[in-house]
Design a protein around this motif. Structure first.
Motif, short mmCIF file in Angstrom:
data_model
loop_
_atom_site.label_atom_id
_atom_site.label_comp_id
_atom_site.label_asym_id
_atom_site.label_seq_id
_atom_site.Cartn_x
_atom_site.Cartn_y
_atom_site.Cartn_z
N HIS A 75 6.93 -41.37 -23.83
CA HIS A 75 7.89 -42.25 -24.50
C HIS A 75 7.93 -43.55 -23.70
O HIS A 75 8.32 -43.56 -22.53
CB HIS A 75 9.27 -41.60 -24.54
N ALA A 105 13.56 -37.00 -25.37
CA ALA A 105 12.56 -38.04 -25.61
C ALA A 105 11.63 -38.10 -24.42
O ALA A 105 12.08 -38.05 -23.27
CB ALA A 105 13.24 -39.40 -25.82
N ASN A 150 8.72 -40.47 -19.50
CA ASN A 150 9.56 -41.50 -20.10
C ASN A 150 9.48 -42.74 -19.23
O ASN A 150 9.81 -42.70 -18.04
CB ASN A 150 11.01 -41.04 -20.22
N TRP A 199 4.91 -42.49 -28.05
CA TRP A 199 5.86 -43.34 -28.77
C TRP A 199 5.97 -44.65 -28.02
O TRP A 199 6.16 -44.68 -26.80
CB TRP A 199 7.23 -42.67 -28.87
N THR A 215 12.96 -35.51 -30.11
CA THR A 215 12.98 -36.69 -30.98
C THR A 215 11.60 -37.35 -30.98
O THR A 215 10.74 -36.97 -31.77
CB THR A 215 14.07 -37.68 -30.56
N ASN A 216 11.37 -38.32 -30.10
CA ASN A 216 10.14 -39.10 -30.12
C ASN A 216 9.38 -39.02 -28.79
O ASN A 216 9.98 -38.92 -27.72
CB ASN A 216 10.46 -40.57 -30.40
N ALA A 238 9.02 -33.04 -27.26
CA ALA A 238 10.22 -33.87 -27.35
C ALA A 238 10.98 -33.51 -28.61
O ALA A 238 10.39 -33.33 -29.68
CB ALA A 238 9.85 -35.35 -27.38
N SER A 282 15.59 -37.21 -21.10
CA SER A 282 14.34 -37.95 -21.23
C SER A 282 13.47 -37.76 -20.00
O SER A 282 13.96 -37.51 -18.90
CB SER A 282 14.62 -39.44 -21.45
#
Length: 201
Positions: free
Chosen positions: A76, A44, A49, A103, A70-71, A68, A16
């Protein structure tokens, strides 16, 4: 910690915060004066992050071309507070799942003041994905969410699970989705407030 005067952050992280990671109450990062967080990758939060009470402020700076798995392609945010001001940009970031640009979860707060989230891509929430009770997303002072793409729902903004989005003197325009809500999806008792001449088109 402060990044200023055209700093370029280009790093890759496996988990992340590909460019910047910030966590914990009292932790604060400022990115200012034409700084650029660019071309980072993470699971992420490709660019940034921020979580667990951390505070991030961007002023006249850009989060650009991060990815990313994922999200949160660009940012993030999980239980932290992020402010983008003075023409800051979250642009051309990509998330495999949700929140191409941003996100937001776990009572996180996102504020855009005279700033933009543009040309980001994700499965849902091409520009911004905010999920869960206590989340707040505010677009104020001539901010824009534009030209973002979701292959599923919510091209511009995906707001779900009792999250709250306010659009004041700002716009969500020219976004596209492959399913519902080219501009905004507002589901599951979430709150969408549009005021002061704002546009969703």
């Amino acid at each position: 910690m402060v990044w200023a005067a055209s700093t370029v952050v280009t790093i890759t992280a496996a988990e992340s915060g590909g460019g910047i990671g910030n966590a914990g109450s009292g932790s604060a990062i400022t990115v200012t004066n034409s700084s650029l967080v660019q071309a980072n990758a993470a699971n992420a939060g490709g660019g940034i992050n921020n979580h667990s009470g951390g505070v991030v402020t961007l002023s006249a700076s850009s989060i650009f071309s991060n990815t990313a798995n994922t999200n949160g392609g660009g940012i993030h945010n999980s239980g932290g507070a992020i402010t983008l001001a003075n023409g800051s940009l979250v642009q051309q970031n990509r998330a495999t799942n949700s929140g191409g640009g941003i996100w937001n979860e776990a009572s996180g707060s996102i504020t855009l003041h005279a700033s933009s989230v543009t040309s980001n891509t994700a499965s849902s929430g091409g520009g911004i994905h905010s999920s869960g009770a206590g989340n707040i997303v505010s677009l104020i002072g001539g901010s824009h969410v534009a030209h973002n793409i979701a292959t599923g729902d919510g091209g511009g903004i995906f707001n779900i699970g009792q999250s709250a989005v306010t659009i004041d003197d700002s716009s969500v325009v020219s976004n596209t989705s492959g399913a519902d809500g080219g501009g905004v999806v507002n589901w599951q008792s979430s709150v969408l407030t549009v005021t002061n001449g704002s546009r969703i088109e």
